[in-house]
Design an enzyme around this catalytic site. Structure first.
Site, short mmCIF file in Angstrom:
data_model
loop_
_atom_site.label_atom_id
_atom_site.label_comp_id
_atom_site.label_asym_id
_atom_site.label_seq_id
_atom_site.Cartn_x
_atom_site.Cartn_y
_atom_site.Cartn_z
N HIS A 1 38.79 25.18 -30.94
CA HIS A 1 39.41 26.01 -29.90
C HIS A 1 40.57 26.84 -30.44
CE1 HIS A 1 40.82 27.27 -26.02
NE2 HIS A 1 41.90 26.52 -26.04
N HIS B 1 36.56 24.07 -20.40
CA HIS B 1 37.97 23.85 -20.11
C HIS B 1 38.24 23.69 -18.62
CE1 HIS B 1 39.20 24.89 -24.27
NE2 HIS B 1 38.16 25.70 -24.22
N HIS C 1 39.88 17.94 -19.61
CA HIS C 1 39.08 18.26 -20.78
C HIS C 1 39.84 17.96 -22.08
CE1 HIS C 1 41.41 21.96 -20.13
NE2 HIS C 1 41.39 22.09 -21.45
N HIS D 1 49.76 24.30 -29.93
CA HIS D 1 48.42 24.09 -30.48
C HIS D 1 48.45 24.16 -32.00
CE1 HIS D 1 46.83 24.85 -26.36
NE2 HIS D 1 45.79 24.18 -26.79
N GLU E 1 44.00 18.04 -21.38
CA GLU E 1 44.67 18.94 -20.45
C GLU E 1 44.04 18.83 -19.07
OE1 GLU E 1 45.86 22.41 -23.71
OE2 GLU E 1 43.87 22.44 -22.76
#
Length: 210
Positions: free
Chosen positions: A59, A49, A53, A161, A173
């Site tokens: 995740h 991260h 990424h 998320h 991100e």
């Protein structure tokens, strides 16, 4: 003619900001050029991260796919950059609707910073879950942001998320959009084929459409 390219990836180095408690970048030399060795060889240690990424479903979903198993189509193709600079803690629909129309591409990147930070920002801007839902309703397959997370740094529920989990969206991100005007581009941000990882670094770039 060669189409213009914008590199929207931050530099990765030992001082690159990471989420508190995450593993920063470090590097050591395993071999160096000298009389007994013809090459330099290094080993790196870092969270996937760090820097720009792509999160894998793994995740935020214990049964989700690792990044190496994720289809690549979402990470390559037409995208729209939308400015919501100084929007506050959440990107609400009102902050981006000025740039949403019937021709909205399947990839949307939102710029929130005037200048990307070089240190960890605990007050980072994130997507409001309802904004993600509306984008998904319009056929968006990937959302991106110039902060470290699509959810607030203090969030434990990770509401945005959970929306991308339910709707099958992909996410980028830690982008750097400082030099990118609002408009449409080609996105190229392919993750590595890491068979067991929850994310992957990407070298994210935008290319002019013509």
């Amino acid at each position: 003619m060669t189409r213009q390219i914008w590199d929207i990836s931050p530099a990765i180095h030992p001082a690159a900001p990471v989420f508190p408690g995450d593993t920063p970048y470090s590097q050591e030399w395993c071999a160096t050029i000298g009389p007994a060795c013809p090459v330099n060889v290094s080993a790196i240690h870092m969270s996937p991260h760090v820097g720009a990424h792509a999160d894998a479903p793994l995740h935020y979903d214990a049964q989700g796919a690792a990044i190496g198993a994720v289809d690549l189509n979402a990470f390559l193709g037409p995208c729209r950059v939308i400015h919501a600079i100084g929007c506050g803690p959440l990107i609400e629909w009102q902050h981006i609707e000025h740039a949403v129309d019937a021709d909205l591409p399947a990839r949307v990147l939102v710029r929130t910073y005037q200048n990307a930070p070089t240190v960890w920002d605990p007050g980072l801007a994130a997507y409001a879950p309802e904004t993600v839902k509306k984008l998904a309703d319009l056929g968006v397959q990937l959302i991106g942001i110039d902060t470290a997370s699509i959810d607030p740094a203090s969030s434990k529920s990770l509401d945005s998320h959970m929306v991308i989990r339910a709707r099958g969206l992909r996410v980028l991100e830690n982008l750097v959009l400082d030099a990118v005007a609002e408009g449409d581009y080609e996105l190229i941000a392919l993750p590595l084929k890491l068979s067991e990882a929850d994310a992957s670094p990407v070298r994210a770039v935008l290319r002019a459409l013509r």
